[in-house]
Design a protein around this motif. Sequence first.
Motif, short mmCIF file in Angstrom:
data_model
loop_
_atom_site.label_atom_id
_atom_site.label_comp_id
_atom_site.label_asym_id
_atom_site.label_seq_id
_atom_site.Cartn_x
_atom_site.Cartn_y
_atom_site.Cartn_z
N ASP A 137 0.85 -1.19 0.00
CA ASP A 137 0.00 0.00 0.00
C ASP A 137 0.88 1.24 0.00
OD1 ASP A 137 -2.36 -1.53 0.19
OD2 ASP A 137 -2.18 -1.64 2.36
N GLU A 138 0.65 2.13 -0.93
CA GLU A 138 1.44 3.35 -1.01
C GLU A 138 1.11 4.28 0.16
OE1 GLU A 138 3.85 3.89 -3.04
OE2 GLU A 138 3.55 2.30 -4.55
N ASP A 139 2.09 5.09 0.52
CA ASP A 139 1.92 6.00 1.66
C ASP A 139 0.73 6.92 1.48
OD1 ASP A 139 4.22 4.89 2.61
OD2 ASP A 139 5.40 6.72 2.62
N GLU A 140 0.47 7.37 0.26
CA GLU A 140 -0.59 8.34 0.02
C GLU A 140 -1.98 7.71 -0.05
OE1 GLU A 140 0.77 7.27 -4.26
OE2 GLU A 140 1.63 7.40 -2.24
N ALA A 141 -2.06 6.39 0.07
CA ALA A 141 -3.32 5.69 -0.16
C ALA A 141 -4.40 6.10 0.84
CB ALA A 141 -3.10 4.18 -0.08
N ARG A 142 -5.60 6.28 0.33
CA ARG A 142 -6.79 6.34 1.15
C ARG A 142 -7.64 5.12 0.83
NH1 ARG A 142 -4.97 11.40 1.69
NH2 ARG A 142 -5.52 12.39 3.69
N ASN A 143 -7.97 4.95 -0.42
CA ASN A 143 -8.46 3.65 -0.87
C ASN A 143 -7.23 2.84 -1.32
OD1 ASN A 143 -11.26 4.16 -0.42
ND2 ASN A 143 -11.21 5.52 -2.21
N PHE A 144 -7.45 1.77 -2.05
CA PHE A 144 -6.33 0.92 -2.44
C PHE A 144 -5.49 1.60 -3.51
CE2 PHE A 144 -9.71 -2.02 -1.06
CZ PHE A 144 -9.04 -2.64 -0.01
N VAL A 145 -4.20 1.81 -3.20
CA VAL A 145 -3.23 2.31 -4.17
C VAL A 145 -2.04 1.37 -4.09
CG1 VAL A 145 -1.82 4.23 -4.97
CG2 VAL A 145 -4.02 4.67 -3.83
N MET A 146 -1.87 0.51 -5.10
CA MET A 146 -0.92 -0.60 -5.04
C MET A 146 -0.27 -0.76 -6.42
SD MET A 146 -3.68 -2.97 -3.03
CE MET A 146 -2.64 -4.37 -2.66
N ARG A 147 1.08 -0.72 -6.45
CA ARG A 147 1.76 -0.70 -7.74
C ARG A 147 2.86 -1.76 -7.88
NH1 ARG A 147 1.89 5.14 -6.35
NH2 ARG A 147 0.04 6.09 -7.30
N ASP A 148 3.23 -2.44 -6.78
CA ASP A 148 4.29 -3.44 -6.91
C ASP A 148 4.12 -4.53 -5.86
OD1 ASP A 148 5.19 -2.25 -4.55
OD2 ASP A 148 6.88 -1.23 -5.51
N TRP A 149 4.97 -5.56 -5.98
CA TRP A 149 4.96 -6.69 -5.06
C TRP A 149 6.34 -6.81 -4.45
CZ3 TRP A 149 2.79 -6.89 -9.96
CH2 TRP A 149 1.38 -6.99 -9.99
N ARG A 150 6.39 -7.00 -3.13
CA ARG A 150 7.64 -6.96 -2.37
C ARG A 150 8.01 -8.35 -1.86
NH1 ARG A 150 9.22 -1.53 -2.99
NH2 ARG A 150 10.59 -1.87 -1.23
N LEU A 151 9.28 -8.49 -1.45
CA LEU A 151 9.77 -9.74 -0.90
C LEU A 151 10.57 -9.48 0.36
CD1 LEU A 151 10.46 -12.80 -0.89
CD2 LEU A 151 12.35 -12.27 -2.43
N TYR A 152 10.30 -10.29 1.40
CA TYR A 152 11.06 -10.29 2.65
C TYR A 152 11.41 -11.74 2.96
CZ TYR A 152 8.91 -5.70 2.86
OH TYR A 152 8.50 -4.44 2.55
N THR A 153 12.59 -11.96 3.55
CA THR A 153 12.98 -13.33 3.90
C THR A 153 13.40 -13.41 5.35
OG1 THR A 153 15.30 -13.00 3.23
CG2 THR A 153 13.77 -13.83 1.55
N SER A 154 13.28 -14.62 5.90
CA SER A 154 13.72 -14.86 7.27
C SER A 154 14.09 -16.33 7.43
CB SER A 154 12.61 -14.51 8.26
OG SER A 154 13.04 -14.71 9.60
N THR A 155 15.04 -16.58 8.32
CA THR A 155 15.34 -17.95 8.72
C THR A 155 15.06 -18.16 10.20
OG1 THR A 155 17.66 -17.35 9.08
CG2 THR A 155 17.09 -18.29 6.92
N ASP A 156 14.53 -17.13 10.86
CA ASP A 156 14.24 -17.26 12.29
C ASP A 156 12.86 -16.77 12.68
OD1 ASP A 156 14.44 -14.48 12.30
OD2 ASP A 156 16.34 -14.43 13.39
N MET A 157 12.06 -16.28 11.72
CA MET A 157 10.69 -15.80 11.92
C MET A 157 10.62 -14.50 12.73
SD MET A 157 8.78 -17.71 10.12
CE MET A 157 7.18 -17.10 10.69
N VAL A 158 11.74 -13.88 12.99
CA VAL A 158 11.76 -12.66 13.80
C VAL A 158 12.45 -11.52 13.04
CG1 VAL A 158 12.75 -11.62 15.88
CG2 VAL A 158 11.60 -13.83 16.02
N ASN A 159 13.63 -11.77 12.53
CA ASN A 159 14.37 -10.78 11.74
C ASN A 159 14.06 -11.01 10.26
OD1 ASN A 159 16.10 -9.57 13.96
ND2 ASN A 159 16.67 -11.73 14.14
N TRP A 160 13.61 -9.95 9.58
CA TRP A 160 13.20 -10.06 8.17
C TRP A 160 14.08 -9.16 7.32
CZ3 TRP A 160 9.63 -13.58 6.61
CH2 TRP A 160 8.88 -14.20 7.62
N THR A 161 14.58 -9.72 6.22
CA THR A 161 15.44 -8.99 5.30
C THR A 161 14.63 -8.51 4.11
OG1 THR A 161 17.36 -10.30 5.94
CG2 THR A 161 17.51 -9.09 3.87
N ASP A 162 14.70 -7.24 3.84
CA ASP A 162 13.94 -6.59 2.76
C ASP A 162 14.70 -6.75 1.45
OD1 ASP A 162 12.59 -4.87 1.05
OD2 ASP A 162 12.51 -3.22 2.48
#
Length: 465
Positions: free
Chosen positions: A49-74
Amino acid sequence: MLAGLCVLLATALFPAPVSADNPIIQTLFTADPAPMVHNGTVYLYTSHDEDEARNFVMRDWRLYTSTDMVNWTDHGAVASLKTFPWARQDNDAWAPQVIARGGKFYLYVPISVAGSPKNVLAVAVADTPYGPFKDALGHALIPPGNDNIDPTVAIDGDGQAYLYWGNPDLWRVKLNPDMISTSGPAVKMPRLTDYQEGPWFYRRAGHYYMAFASTCCPEGIGYAMSDHATGPWQYKGSIMDHDKRSSGNHPGIIDYKGHSYVFGFNYRFNDAQTREHRERRSVTVTEFHYNPDGTIPMQPWWDTIGAKQLGTINPFRRVEAETIAWTSASDTSASGAHNWAPGVRTAKSAGGMYVTHVLDGGYIVVRGVDFGTGAGKSFDATVAAAAGGSTIDLRLDSLTGPRVATLAVPATGGAETWRSETTPLARTRGVHDVFLVFHGKPGADLFNFDAWQIGTGRGKPRASR
């Protein structure tokens, strides 16, 4: 943005160091979690969701990874509307899912076609789970239809892949082994009790599951089970009840390292910034335990404490600055009032992701860092700064915990002119939460931050870019 998370949340920032903080991503608004376990890592794909969104404003898909379920790498955006140049380009990058097959990774997404009021489902492919994903067809996989959102895909034990999707009706089609074409007609499933959207289809221990966002609005999470991948589906109840704190929801469920998790989202960060309901969501996670018969017990509404940590972080190897359990930065006036100021963000360049928009008083928390028997001699960091005068404090276990290092950030020649700097580290043993606390000119963007590491005195740190 979200990293300016405020005094109202301060009492919830620091639970026991063995647990994650919810929501698990603080640098952007994220939604529609689609976790995938592959080769010992959790790959969490999200919409954004983009920062300026009031209704849905969505332009990309992101990825985060983890091997410990606590620290996530962007890892940044792995696909965007530009991936599909034939699609509408200003909005509608809605809920994704990724699946691996035959050494390839397939991304299924709903998008809009310019000039059409109806959505389509599209597919992109990559050679690695990190992308970049490329349009596989040059046209829709599922043609325009009123229900074409929220694809979910799984491969049965016999190798047959199935794609489900839909709001308010649930649809199913077989995928061919190439994963980019269908076999036979799409089938509209009988209406499921309390079903609205956001299906999540998977197989576990001989049972087939269909979790979903339950009837709007507000939405909870419900689920159904079957003995077959194609149904019939029997409604089993709620995983999480409808709750007025969230107009929407979207489940993603995985097993990882012997534990079971359900992901979803809430509006906690949006609500912390404004009383206005805006479609700016934040991904959350909680651990649960299946009942002996395979059913799923009711879970409490998303709280501020997420999953317990599985393993530790090795600081004697390069740690990406964008590996984060929690981050926050707030400006404090002389009167003590807190502004909802932008804080830590992440950005992408040719060299990969890094932390940017660092403000005075901002910080990053990395949980469960194992310093071992105390062999560390230095704190090394790769930074870039147009101006000098800033510092990074390394503190243990809290913002006011022992300060074991202070690294001066010099002017490096530019915001993307990277240098590795080093400073002595006080004797540090055992497992600690690391707080990287930033200081410098109030209100200024201080520097960019690429990575850090604990040195043992055996060699000089090198710039990573």
